[in-house]
Design a protein around this motif. Structure first.
Motif, PDB file in Angstrom:
ATOM      1  N   SER A   1       3.058  21.927  63.650  1.00 17.06           N
ATOM      2  CA  SER A   1       3.719  21.126  62.621  1.00 17.06           C
ATOM      3  C   SER A   1       5.164  21.573  62.420  1.00 17.06           C
ATOM      4  O   SER A   1       6.077  20.745  62.334  1.00 17.06           O
ATOM      5  CB  SER A   1       2.948  21.228  61.304  1.00 17.06           C
ATOM      6  N   ALA A   2       5.389  22.876  62.338  1.00 12.45           N
ATOM      7  CA  ALA A   2       6.750  23.405  62.156  1.00 12.45           C
ATOM      8  C   ALA A   2       7.630  23.023  63.341  1.00 12.45           C
ATOM      9  O   ALA A   2       8.791  22.625  63.169  1.00 12.45           O
ATOM     10  CB  ALA A   2       6.704  24.919  61.978  1.00 12.45           C
ATOM     11  N   ASN A   3       7.085  23.123  64.559  1.00  9.40           N
ATOM     12  CA  ASN A   3       7.858  22.750  65.750  1.00  9.40           C
ATOM     13  C   ASN A   3       8.197  21.264  65.739  1.00  9.40           C
ATOM     14  O   ASN A   3       9.322  20.879  66.073  1.00  9.40           O
ATOM     15  CB  ASN A   3       7.101  23.116  67.021  1.00  9.40           C
ATOM     16  N   GLN A   4       7.242  20.418  65.355  1.00 13.57           N
ATOM     17  CA  GLN A   4       7.493  18.981  65.306  1.00 13.57           C
ATOM     18  C   GLN A   4       8.557  18.637  64.268  1.00 13.57           C
ATOM     19  O   GLN A   4       9.409  17.778  64.517  1.00 13.57           O
ATOM     20  CB  GLN A   4       6.192  18.209  65.024  1.00 13.57           C
ATOM     21  N   ARG A   5       8.502  19.308  63.132  1.00 13.18           N
ATOM     22  CA  ARG A   5       9.517  19.075  62.099  1.00 13.18           C
ATOM     23  C   ARG A   5      10.893  19.485  62.607  1.00 13.18           C
ATOM     24  O   ARG A   5      11.890  18.785  62.372  1.00 13.18           O
ATOM     25  CB  ARG A   5       9.145  19.826  60.822  1.00 13.18           C
TER      26      ARG A   5
ATOM     27  N   VAL B   1      13.694  24.193  59.552  1.00 10.89           N
ATOM     28  CA  VAL B   1      12.436  24.699  59.026  1.00 10.89           C
ATOM     29  C   VAL B   1      12.598  26.195  58.806  1.00 10.89           C
ATOM     30  O   VAL B   1      12.949  26.932  59.726  1.00 10.89           O
ATOM     31  CB  VAL B   1      11.267  24.415  60.002  1.00 10.89           C
ATOM     32  N   HIS B   2      12.340  26.639  57.576  1.00 12.22           N
ATOM     33  CA  HIS B   2      12.512  28.055  57.238  1.00 12.22           C
ATOM     34  C   HIS B   2      11.236  28.579  56.606  1.00 12.22           C
ATOM     35  O   HIS B   2      10.685  27.949  55.709  1.00 12.22           O
ATOM     36  CB  HIS B   2      13.682  28.231  56.268  1.00 12.22           C
ATOM     37  N   PHE B   3      10.759  29.744  57.079  1.00 14.47           N
ATOM     38  CA  PHE B   3       9.568  30.350  56.495  1.00 14.47           C
ATOM     39  C   PHE B   3       9.507  31.820  56.877  1.00 14.47           C
ATOM     40  O   PHE B   3      10.264  32.292  57.717  1.00 14.47           O
ATOM     41  CB  PHE B   3       8.285  29.597  56.906  1.00 14.47           C
ATOM     42  N   GLU B   4       8.600  32.524  56.230  1.00 19.93           N
ATOM     43  CA  GLU B   4       8.391  33.944  56.484  1.00 19.93           C
ATOM     44  C   GLU B   4       7.227  34.098  57.463  1.00 19.93           C
ATOM     45  O   GLU B   4       6.229  33.377  57.358  1.00 19.93           O
ATOM     46  CB  GLU B   4       8.055  34.683  55.186  1.00 19.93           C
ATOM     47  N   VAL B   5       7.360  35.023  58.409  1.00 20.78           N
ATOM     48  CA  VAL B   5       6.311  35.272  59.394  1.00 20.78           C
ATOM     49  C   VAL B   5       6.133  36.781  59.568  1.00 20.78           C
ATOM     50  O   VAL B   5       6.953  37.569  59.111  1.00 20.78           O
ATOM     51  CB  VAL B   5       6.637  34.650  60.777  1.00 20.78           C
ATOM     52  N   GLN B   6       5.061  37.127  60.245  1.00 24.62           N
ATOM     53  CA  GLN B   6       4.849  38.507  60.659  1.00 24.62           C
ATOM     54  C   GLN B   6       4.727  38.516  62.178  1.00 24.62           C
ATOM     55  O   GLN B   6       3.953  37.745  62.742  1.00 24.62           O
ATOM     56  CB  GLN B   6       3.587  39.097  60.024  1.00 24.62           C
TER      57      GLN B   6
END
Length: 169
Positions: free
Chosen positions: A74-78, A85-90
């Motif tokens: 979903s993030a890649n498609q957006r 697209v901005h978010f926190e990851v580990q």
């Protein structure tokens, strides 16, 4: 002419390489079809403790600790639709540790090829500092409550029976 186009493409590649090398942010370009890295800067693999060769063999999903394939898709498609697209990851470090990262995805077109660009910054130390500040704030609130009770309560037994915001001693 063909030579001038080749020279322009080569110059564009040199500029991209120079920009990649100058930043401390990790940058990767990912092919949305193969879901593999097309290119990446040294900060991307070195920041996670991988050799360039080992990192090249990984996929973005291999790096993610808590990746949900549906959320990643979903993030890649957006991003491919033009959204930042901005978010926190580990991310998994090569040595087995975890890196907290602030990740931004966007779409780039390079040489007629549409790619997903991922740029992240290591925020692990920031998160540890935030957790420490939260612990110190809780300790301060508890100590303030104890001090207030000592001043307010005159009888030792009443002081021992006082409860402080559900905190256990």
């Amino acid at each position: 002419t063909h030579t001038s186009v080749s020279n322009a493409v080569a110059e564009q590649q040199r500029l991209i390489d120079a920009m990649f090398a100058q930043t401390t942010d990790s940058i990767v370009l990912v092919d949305p079809q193969t879901k593999r890295f097309v290119t990446f800067n040294a900060a991307a693999h070195e920041g996670l403790g991988y050799t360039r060769e080992r990192f090249q063999d990984l996929t973005p999903m291999d790096l993610r600790v808590d990746a949900d394939p549906a959320e990643v898709a979903s993030a890649n498609q957006r991003a491919l639709a033009g959204e930042q697209v901005h978010f926190e990851v580990q991310h998994r470090r090569a040595g087995g540790g975890v890196q907290d990262a602030s990740l931004r995805l966007s779409c780039v077109v390079l040489g007629g090829r549409t790619l997903v660009c991922g740029v992240w910054r290591d925020v692990t130390l920031d998160r540890l500092r935030e957790q420490r500040i939260q612990r110190l704030n809780r300790s301060y609130a508890l100590l303030s409550g104890i001090n207030e009770a000592v001043v307010r309560l005159r009888e030792p037994q009443a002081l021992f029976e006082e409860r402080f915001a559900g905190e256990a001693f």
